[in-house]
Design an enzyme around this catalytic site. Structure first.
Site, PDB file in Angstrom:
ATOM      1  CD  GLU A   7     -31.594 -62.413 -32.018  1.00  0.00           C
ATOM      2  OE1 GLU A   7     -31.802 -63.622 -32.238  1.00  0.00           O
ATOM      3  OE2 GLU A   7     -31.052 -61.667 -32.828  1.00  0.00           O
ATOM      4  NE  ARG A  32     -25.664 -65.387 -35.278  1.00  0.00           N
ATOM      5  CZ  ARG A  32     -26.358 -65.974 -36.264  1.00  0.00           C
ATOM      6  NH1 ARG A  32     -27.218 -65.262 -36.979  1.00  0.00           N
ATOM      7  NH2 ARG A  32     -26.217 -67.255 -36.520  1.00  0.00           N
ATOM      8  CG  HIS A  92     -32.741 -64.357 -35.646  1.00  0.00           C
ATOM      9  ND1 HIS A  92     -31.675 -64.416 -34.794  1.00  0.00           N
ATOM     10  CD2 HIS A  92     -32.297 -64.874 -36.826  1.00  0.00           C
ATOM     11  CE1 HIS A  92     -30.630 -64.951 -35.418  1.00  0.00           C
ATOM     12  NE2 HIS A  92     -31.000 -65.237 -36.672  1.00  0.00           N
TER      13      HIS A  92
HETATM   14  P1  NAP Z   1     -19.935 -66.061 -45.411  1.00  0.00           P
HETATM   15  O1  NAP Z   1     -20.186 -66.555 -46.795  1.00  0.00           O
HETATM   16  O2  NAP Z   1     -18.846 -66.681 -44.621  1.00  0.00           O
HETATM   17  O3  NAP Z   1     -19.709 -64.473 -45.516  1.00  0.00           O
HETATM   18  C1  NAP Z   1     -19.170 -63.703 -44.496  1.00  0.00           C
HETATM   19  C2  NAP Z   1     -18.319 -62.622 -45.146  1.00  0.00           C
HETATM   20  O4  NAP Z   1     -17.857 -61.739 -44.121  1.00  0.00           O
HETATM   21  C3  NAP Z   1     -17.095 -63.168 -45.886  1.00  0.00           C
HETATM   22  O5  NAP Z   1     -17.080 -62.634 -47.185  1.00  0.00           O
HETATM   23  C4  NAP Z   1     -15.913 -62.677 -45.046  1.00  0.00           C
HETATM   24  O6  NAP Z   1     -14.787 -62.322 -45.813  1.00  0.00           O
HETATM   25  C5  NAP Z   1     -16.494 -61.429 -44.411  1.00  0.00           C
HETATM   26  N1  NAP Z   1     -15.816 -61.085 -43.162  1.00  0.00           N
HETATM   27  C6  NAP Z   1     -15.519 -61.887 -42.134  1.00  0.00           C
HETATM   28  N2  NAP Z   1     -14.914 -61.188 -41.157  1.00  0.00           N
HETATM   29  C7  NAP Z   1     -14.815 -59.911 -41.614  1.00  0.00           C
HETATM   30  C8  NAP Z   1     -14.272 -58.720 -41.075  1.00  0.00           C
HETATM   31  N3  NAP Z   1     -13.692 -58.704 -39.854  1.00  0.00           N
HETATM   32  N4  NAP Z   1     -14.340 -57.596 -41.820  1.00  0.00           N
HETATM   33  C9  NAP Z   1     -14.897 -57.607 -43.056  1.00  0.00           C
HETATM   34  N5  NAP Z   1     -15.435 -58.717 -43.619  1.00  0.00           N
HETATM   35  C10 NAP Z   1     -15.383 -59.842 -42.892  1.00  0.00           C
HETATM   36  O7  NAP Z   1     -21.235 -66.189 -44.523  1.00  0.00           O
HETATM   37  P2  NAP Z   1     -22.778 -66.060 -44.976  1.00  0.00           P
HETATM   38  O8  NAP Z   1     -23.319 -67.396 -45.319  1.00  0.00           O
HETATM   39  O9  NAP Z   1     -22.903 -64.948 -45.946  1.00  0.00           O
HETATM   40  O10 NAP Z   1     -23.430 -65.648 -43.551  1.00  0.00           O
HETATM   41  C11 NAP Z   1     -23.013 -64.466 -42.923  1.00  0.00           C
HETATM   42  C12 NAP Z   1     -23.603 -64.359 -41.523  1.00  0.00           C
HETATM   43  O11 NAP Z   1     -24.986 -64.053 -41.616  1.00  0.00           O
HETATM   44  C13 NAP Z   1     -23.559 -65.651 -40.697  1.00  0.00           C
HETATM   45  O12 NAP Z   1     -22.332 -65.831 -40.044  1.00  0.00           O
HETATM   46  C14 NAP Z   1     -24.695 -65.454 -39.711  1.00  0.00           C
HETATM   47  O13 NAP Z   1     -24.212 -64.895 -38.512  1.00  0.00           O
HETATM   48  C15 NAP Z   1     -25.608 -64.449 -40.415  1.00  0.00           C
HETATM   49  N6  NAP Z   1     -26.910 -65.043 -40.751  1.00  0.00           N
HETATM   50  C16 NAP Z   1     -28.040 -64.504 -40.216  1.00  0.00           C
HETATM   51  C17 NAP Z   1     -29.271 -65.052 -40.534  1.00  0.00           C
HETATM   52  C18 NAP Z   1     -30.544 -64.486 -39.961  1.00  0.00           C
HETATM   53  O14 NAP Z   1     -31.463 -65.252 -39.727  1.00  0.00           O
HETATM   54  N7  NAP Z   1     -30.646 -63.191 -39.775  1.00  0.00           N
HETATM   55  C19 NAP Z   1     -29.353 -66.164 -41.389  1.00  0.00           C
HETATM   56  C20 NAP Z   1     -28.171 -66.665 -41.914  1.00  0.00           C
HETATM   57  C21 NAP Z   1     -26.949 -66.112 -41.594  1.00  0.00           C
HETATM   58  P3  NAP Z   1     -13.970 -63.369 -46.735  1.00  0.00           P
HETATM   59  O15 NAP Z   1     -14.830 -63.583 -47.953  1.00  0.00           O
HETATM   60  O16 NAP Z   1     -12.694 -62.676 -47.063  1.00  0.00           O
HETATM   61  O17 NAP Z   1     -13.809 -64.595 -45.894  1.00  0.00           O
END
Ligand code: NAP
Length: 325
Positions: free
Chosen positions: A266, A237, A285
């Site tokens: 955006e 993000r 995006h």
């Molecule tokens: P996810 O599986 O929940 O992974 C997020 C990771 O970040 C988890 O491993 C979490 O740790 C870690 N985390 C959370 N807070 C943190 C902090 N303060 N410091 C360090 N690590 C931290 O989510 P995901 O499915 O991979 O998606 C991640 C993000 O990508 C989404 O929330 C979304 O905003 C973004 N995204 C963007 C697009 C795009 O179109 N560009 C598409 C999809 C998603 P833990 O494992 O310990 O919980």
């Protein structure tokens, strides 16, 4: 009584039919503003909400007294006031897993395109500048064998790391809320604190969700710790990064280049310098934006709302406390 749903992101006709079979559906194929009077009128009667890309405010929830569940067509849920949803017992569902690999493909596309200057050099040909063999001025940087630093090692982070380690022989470092021993074993990945990761990585890739803790997680201090040859990639993000600090770091040579799919604002405002900078690859995006994945995400949202409004546990529930409460 037939329950009512408001849907505000493009759904396939078959998906709308699935919803219409069970519910009354108010469908807004395009919704430019949350203030649209017809949308607000429909919201007042809605039991369910299906869509994405709209910031849902507590005031909107005040205007939606019957709302029981929201099915977001996204995995990120920074657009929703979780505490308010919990307080009101409104379920929030998202679409994890079905978009992981596509978003990781986009992350790796940014790594490759930025390192090998693919967009810039494609433009070079279009301008008619390819008049002799290319030389140092057009060379890029290797990706294979380099060090990939993942900030966030969840589903998407791990999928990008897998591409790097298994496809490109990269060494993977990661900074994450919790260690991931299974990924250490699978990929030879190594956990680092943030400063060590920034100092050691050739590519720094952000995949943490946007939360109060991660807002502006990467700013001037962090860019100053990266290698001057580092390539920075943000697929998470925009607000996780201090964008003006990023622009300064790129302009002043604190880092080499950036690949960006997401931005503080955006669509990007017209006066943003980012898309015009030679060392930036900026995409609008498109992380999950393929026909197959967007269809799968919409289907997950439809399945979530169908279950939630029947009182059954949705497939991907964000706020357990609203379910338990
Ligand atoms: P996810 O599986 O929940 O992974 C997020 C990771 O970040 C988890 O491993 C979490 O740790 C870690 N985390 C959370 N807070 C943190 C902090 N303060 N410091 C360090 N690590 C931290 O989510 P995901 O499915 O991979 O998606 C991640 C993000 O990508 C989404 O929330 C979304 O905003 C973004 N995204 C963007 C697009 C795009 O179109 N560009 C598409 C999809 C998603 P833990 O494992 O310990 O919980």
């Amino acid at each position: 009584m037939t329950k009512r749903i408001v849907a505000f992101r493009r759904l396939k006709e078959s998906q709308l039919d699935q919803l219409r079979h069970e519910f009354h559906v108010d469908y807004f194929e395009r919704l430019d503003s949350a203030d649209d009077p017809a949308f607000r009128h429909a919201l007042r009667q809605a039991h369910g909400l299906v869509g994405a890309g709209l910031r849902i405010t507590p005031e909107m929830l005040d205007d939606a007294p019957r709302l029981e569940a929201i099915a977001s067509i996204s995995v990120g849920y920074d657009n929703y006031p979780i505490d308010e949803l919990n307080r009101r017992g409104i379920l929030l569902c998202n679409t994890p897993d079905v978009l992981t690999e596509t978003t990781a493909d986009t992350g790796f596309l940014l790594i490759m395109a930025t390192a090998r200057r693919a967009i810039e050099l494609a433009e070079f040909i279009k301008r008619g500048d390819w008049q002799e063999s290319i030389g140092d001025a057009q060379f890029g940087s290797d990706v294979h064998g380099k060090t990939l630093g993942m900030i966030g090692m969840g589903r998407i982070g791990a999928a990008i790391a897998r591409r790097g380690a298994l496809g490109f022989g990269m060494k993977v470092l990661y900074s994450n809320a919790s260690p991931k021993p299974a990924l250490d074993a699978e990929l030879g990945a190594e956990h680092r604190d943030m400063d060590a990761l920034l100092q050691e990585s050739d590519f720094v890739c952000v995949t943490v969700p946007l939360t109060a803790e991660t807002e502006r997680l990467i700013g001037q201090r962090e860019f100053a710790r990266m290698k001057s040859s580092a390539i920075f990639v943000n697929i998470a993000r925009g607000k996780v990064v201090d964008e003006s600090a990023l622009i300064d770091a790129l302009n002043q040579g604190h880092i080499h280049a950036a690949g960006l799919d997401v931005f503080e604002q955006e669509p990007l405002p017209d006066d943003s310098p980012l898309p015009h900078m030679a060392n930036v690859v900026a995409l609008p995006h498109i992380g999950s934006a393929t026909h197959e994945t967007r269809t799968a995400m919409a289907q997950r949202a439809v399945d979530n709302i169908l279950l939630a409004l029947k009182g059954e546990r949705p497939i991907s529930l964000v706020n357990e406390s609203a379910w338990n409460g």
